[in-house]
Motif scaffolding. Sequence first.
Motif, PDB file in Angstrom:
ATOM      1  N   TRP A 117     -20.837 -30.902 -10.773  1.00 25.53           N
ATOM      2  CA  TRP A 117     -20.988 -29.841  -9.791  1.00 25.53           C
ATOM      3  C   TRP A 117     -21.717 -30.378  -8.564  1.00 25.53           C
ATOM      4  O   TRP A 117     -22.675 -31.135  -8.694  1.00 25.53           O
ATOM      5  CB  TRP A 117     -21.767 -28.664 -10.387  1.00 25.53           C
ATOM      6  CG  TRP A 117     -21.083 -28.032 -11.550  1.00 25.53           C
ATOM      7  CD1 TRP A 117     -21.306 -28.270 -12.872  1.00 25.53           C
ATOM      8  CD2 TRP A 117     -20.037 -27.064 -11.489  1.00 25.53           C
ATOM      9  NE1 TRP A 117     -20.477 -27.507 -13.640  1.00 25.53           N
ATOM     10  CE2 TRP A 117     -19.682 -26.759 -12.826  1.00 25.53           C
ATOM     11  CE3 TRP A 117     -19.369 -26.429 -10.451  1.00 25.53           C
ATOM     12  CZ2 TRP A 117     -18.690 -25.828 -13.137  1.00 25.53           C
ATOM     13  CZ3 TRP A 117     -18.377 -25.516 -10.759  1.00 25.53           C
ATOM     14  CH2 TRP A 117     -18.052 -25.216 -12.091  1.00 25.53           C
ATOM     15  N   SER A 119     -23.193 -29.384  -4.397  1.00 22.75           N
ATOM     16  CA  SER A 119     -23.517 -28.430  -3.332  1.00 22.75           C
ATOM     17  C   SER A 119     -24.028 -29.264  -2.164  1.00 22.75           C
ATOM     18  O   SER A 119     -23.920 -30.498  -2.181  1.00 22.75           O
ATOM     19  CB  SER A 119     -24.564 -27.423  -3.807  1.00 22.75           C
ATOM     20  OG  SER A 119     -25.808 -28.052  -4.025  1.00 22.75           O
ATOM     21  N   ASP A 168     -13.096 -23.925 -10.463  1.00 14.72           N
ATOM     22  CA  ASP A 168     -13.524 -24.887  -9.443  1.00 14.72           C
ATOM     23  C   ASP A 168     -14.818 -24.509  -8.736  1.00 14.72           C
ATOM     24  O   ASP A 168     -15.261 -25.213  -7.834  1.00 14.72           O
ATOM     25  CB  ASP A 168     -12.415 -25.085  -8.412  1.00 14.72           C
ATOM     26  CG  ASP A 168     -12.062 -23.793  -7.679  1.00 14.72           C
ATOM     27  OD1 ASP A 168     -12.584 -22.738  -8.062  1.00 14.72           O
ATOM     28  OD2 ASP A 168     -11.263 -23.851  -6.731  1.00 14.72           O
ATOM     29  N   SER A 169     -15.452 -23.410  -9.131  1.00 12.93           N
ATOM     30  CA  SER A 169     -16.693 -23.018  -8.464  1.00 12.93           C
ATOM     31  C   SER A 169     -17.611 -22.243  -9.410  1.00 12.93           C
ATOM     32  O   SER A 169     -17.175 -21.696 -10.417  1.00 12.93           O
ATOM     33  CB  SER A 169     -16.398 -22.193  -7.216  1.00 12.93           C
ATOM     34  OG  SER A 169     -15.647 -21.054  -7.557  1.00 12.93           O
ATOM     35  N   LYS A 182     -19.496 -26.424  -6.210  1.00 17.65           N
ATOM     36  CA  LYS A 182     -18.077 -26.737  -6.301  1.00 17.65           C
ATOM     37  C   LYS A 182     -17.895 -27.784  -7.382  1.00 17.65           C
ATOM     38  O   LYS A 182     -18.682 -28.723  -7.480  1.00 17.65           O
ATOM     39  CB  LYS A 182     -17.586 -27.274  -4.958  1.00 17.65           C
ATOM     40  CG  LYS A 182     -16.129 -27.584  -4.930  1.00 17.65           C
ATOM     41  CD  LYS A 182     -15.708 -28.090  -3.571  1.00 17.65           C
ATOM     42  CE  LYS A 182     -14.226 -28.352  -3.629  1.00 17.65           C
ATOM     43  NZ  LYS A 182     -13.807 -29.489  -2.909  1.00 17.65           N
ATOM     44  N   ARG A 183     -16.835 -27.631  -8.174  1.00 19.83           N
ATOM     45  CA  ARG A 183     -16.558 -28.614  -9.212  1.00 19.83           C
ATOM     46  C   ARG A 183     -15.976 -29.863  -8.564  1.00 19.83           C
ATOM     47  O   ARG A 183     -15.077 -29.788  -7.752  1.00 19.83           O
ATOM     48  CB  ARG A 183     -15.589 -28.071 -10.254  1.00 19.83           C
ATOM     49  CG  ARG A 183     -15.414 -29.025 -11.442  1.00 19.83           C
ATOM     50  CD  ARG A 183     -14.426 -28.484 -12.466  1.00 19.83           C
ATOM     51  NE  ARG A 183     -14.827 -27.233 -13.072  1.00 19.83           N
ATOM     52  CZ  ARG A 183     -15.661 -27.133 -14.113  1.00 19.83           C
ATOM     53  NH1 ARG A 183     -16.205 -28.211 -14.639  1.00 19.83           N
ATOM     54  NH2 ARG A 183     -15.955 -25.957 -14.626  1.00 19.83           N
TER      55      ARG A 183
END
Length: 191
Positions: A117, A119, A168-169, A182-183
């Motif tokens: 993940w 950010s 995906d998030s 976000k993945r």
Amino acid sequence: MKHILLLLSFAFVITIICGCQETSKTNKTKTIMVTEEDSHNMEKDTTKYGKCCDATTMNVLYIVDAKGDTLDFIIEDEANVFGGKLIGDKMAVISDSVYGENVAKKVINIMSLMGRWTSLDKDFEIKDGGVIESHQPAETKTFTSWKIFNGQLILAPDTFEINMLGPDSMKLENKNGIYGFKRMDMRHKPN
């Protein structure tokens, strides 16, 4: 006889007073600091864990726990299911008993939670067994481990509510705000 009873009563009172004074000398007051992590350790985790064995029924989730027992949960609100219901995935379920039925308050798909993940200021990977791997060496406050505890995601040292967990998030919230992640596609992982 009265004098003997009076003398024994007096001796008894003196013994009690001396004993109390001796006890007060040996007892010392200690101040114990309780951290947020310690308070989690004092509470009991009410989460039920298992593998999803049937997700075909719209409002019911079936999981098989570590003992091999099949548990069923009524899902009143699909908005409380984070990460989907996929057969074979590890699940964490927080529930209440309502009229003898297990009603899921929150369902977290642990397999959907796993992965890398990112950010603006974080880049970490949630791995099996409570392991977190940081991929951003300059990060000042890294997460050190993870676990689900009573429906909350603990990314040590922080505790979050999961607001959204998709393919995906992910959105997490704590007392400091809401954080979006976000993945990262693991197929394009840099060397």
